[in-house]
Design an enzyme around this catalytic site. Structure first.
Site, PDB file in Angstrom:
ATOM      1  N   GLU A 137       0.816  -1.212   0.000  1.00  0.00           N
ATOM      2  CA  GLU A 137       0.000   0.000   0.000  1.00  0.00           C
ATOM      3  C   GLU A 137       0.854   1.269   0.000  1.00  0.00           C
ATOM      4  OE1 GLU A 137      -4.257  -1.507   1.848  1.00  0.00           O
ATOM      5  OE2 GLU A 137      -2.902  -0.402   3.174  1.00  0.00           O
ATOM      6  N   ASP A 250      -3.136  -8.754   8.697  1.00  0.00           N
ATOM      7  CA  ASP A 250      -2.174  -7.803   9.245  1.00  0.00           C
ATOM      8  C   ASP A 250      -1.816  -8.153  10.680  1.00  0.00           C
ATOM      9  OD1 ASP A 250      -2.279  -6.361   6.876  1.00  0.00           O
ATOM     10  OD2 ASP A 250      -3.888  -5.066   7.593  1.00  0.00           O
TER      11      ASP A 250
END
Length: 311
Positions: A137, A250
């Site tokens: 990202e 995550d």
């Protein structure tokens, strides 16, 4: 003890809950709208910091209200923000998430995350025993610069190639541990995979990515398959009732990094990370759902009293 450095995204997650996901062109009535700190970099940093390991986040925020809220939240979780810059002229990263029946769809608008550059990742000083973590990202050239510096310092590099996209061999060659799910494994290898495939099928696909690195394929409730020196290691998952799977991957990455920084053996670290992720999915939100070391330890002790000792 080593430290964890995470170079990655910081987002505000705007979450809408509904009974089901809309089809293309359809509008459905939602139940609630919620705001949660998120972004893969922030999530992973919080997951690591809450295990009591010194954790530094490298990234950017906009100078908007979301940016101020995110900075306040991350500081409260114990994440070192010395290398998080406020960037004028852009908004903080934002994710638009729909949750229905514990499954989610996500649209990410990068904002300030797209401006994280090589100078940002050059600022922290890493050392042998540290763990350097990144995801997809932030710009790929920034990740390459980060991992080159980490490798030169003797740190372990961990890449979570998500959201999935094609990546060149040069970046993958800088990775010591690759952590990905079956969808990401399919994108990187070109293999046709589904979540019902056998562990042997995932191991076969993962071998094309190994090239001297450890490849960990997260399989949700089935656990994780790690390919170590081309030999498969399957660590069982934990069955729980999921409420929100946002951030589970995550959580796994951050918890695993924390245990590697603590010098734990890989199998122990994988077991620990599985438990952390199983706690995470029982709560709403991404970063706020990350468990503490005490919460993971309680489950670990209850399920396997001898866990935590080296074999």
């Amino acid at each position: 003890m080593g430290r964890v450095f995470v170079a990655g995204s910081i987002n505000m997650d705007v979450v809408a809950t509904a009974e089901r996901h809309p089809r293309v062109g359809e509008t459905v009535a939602g139940e609630a709208v919620l705001y949660f700190p998120g972004g893969k970099g922030a999530n992973q940093a919080v997951a690591s910091a809450k295990q009591g390991v010194p954790t530094t986040l490298i990234g950017r925020l906009g100078t908007d209200a979301f940016g101020q809220e995110l900075r306040t939240f991350l500081a409260a979780q114990g994440v070192d923000l010395a290398f998080v810059k406020d960037t004028a002229g852009t908004h903080s990263g934002t994710a638009i998430i729909t949750i229905a029946n514990a499954d989610n769809t996500i649209v990410v608008v990068p904002g300030a995350n797209a401006q994280v550059d090589a100078n940002d990742v050059a600022a922290p000083v890493l050392a042998k025993g540290d763990v350097a973590v990144s995801q997809f990202e932030i710009p790929l050239p920034t990740i390459s610069a980060f991992f080159r510096r980490a490798r030169a310092a003797g740190a372990t590099t961990v890449l979570n190639p998500a959201p999935a996209k094609q990546v060149d061999k040069d970046l993958l060659d800088l990775v010591d541990i690759l952590i990905l799910n079956e969808t990401e494994l399919g994108v990187l290898t070109g293999a046709e995979l589904s979540d019902s495939d056998t562990p042997a099928r995932f191991a076969e696909a993962a071998r094309s990515l190994a090239r001297g690195k450890i490849v960990c394929v997260t399989l949700g409730r089935r656990g994780v398959l790690a390919l170590v020196e081309n030999q498969p290691l399957l660590v069982a998952g934990r069955e729980v009732k999921a409420v929100d799977t946002t951030g589970a991957g995550d959580c796994f990455v951050g918890a695993l990094a924390s245990q590697l920084a603590n010098g734990r053996p890989l199998r122990d670290a994988l077991t620990y990370a599985n438990i952390a992720a199983s706690i995470c999915v029982q709560r709403m939100g991404a970063a706020p759902s990350m468990p503490t070391a005490q919460e993971v330890g309680a489950v670990l002790s209850a399920s396997r009293p001898g866990e935590g000792r080296d074999p």
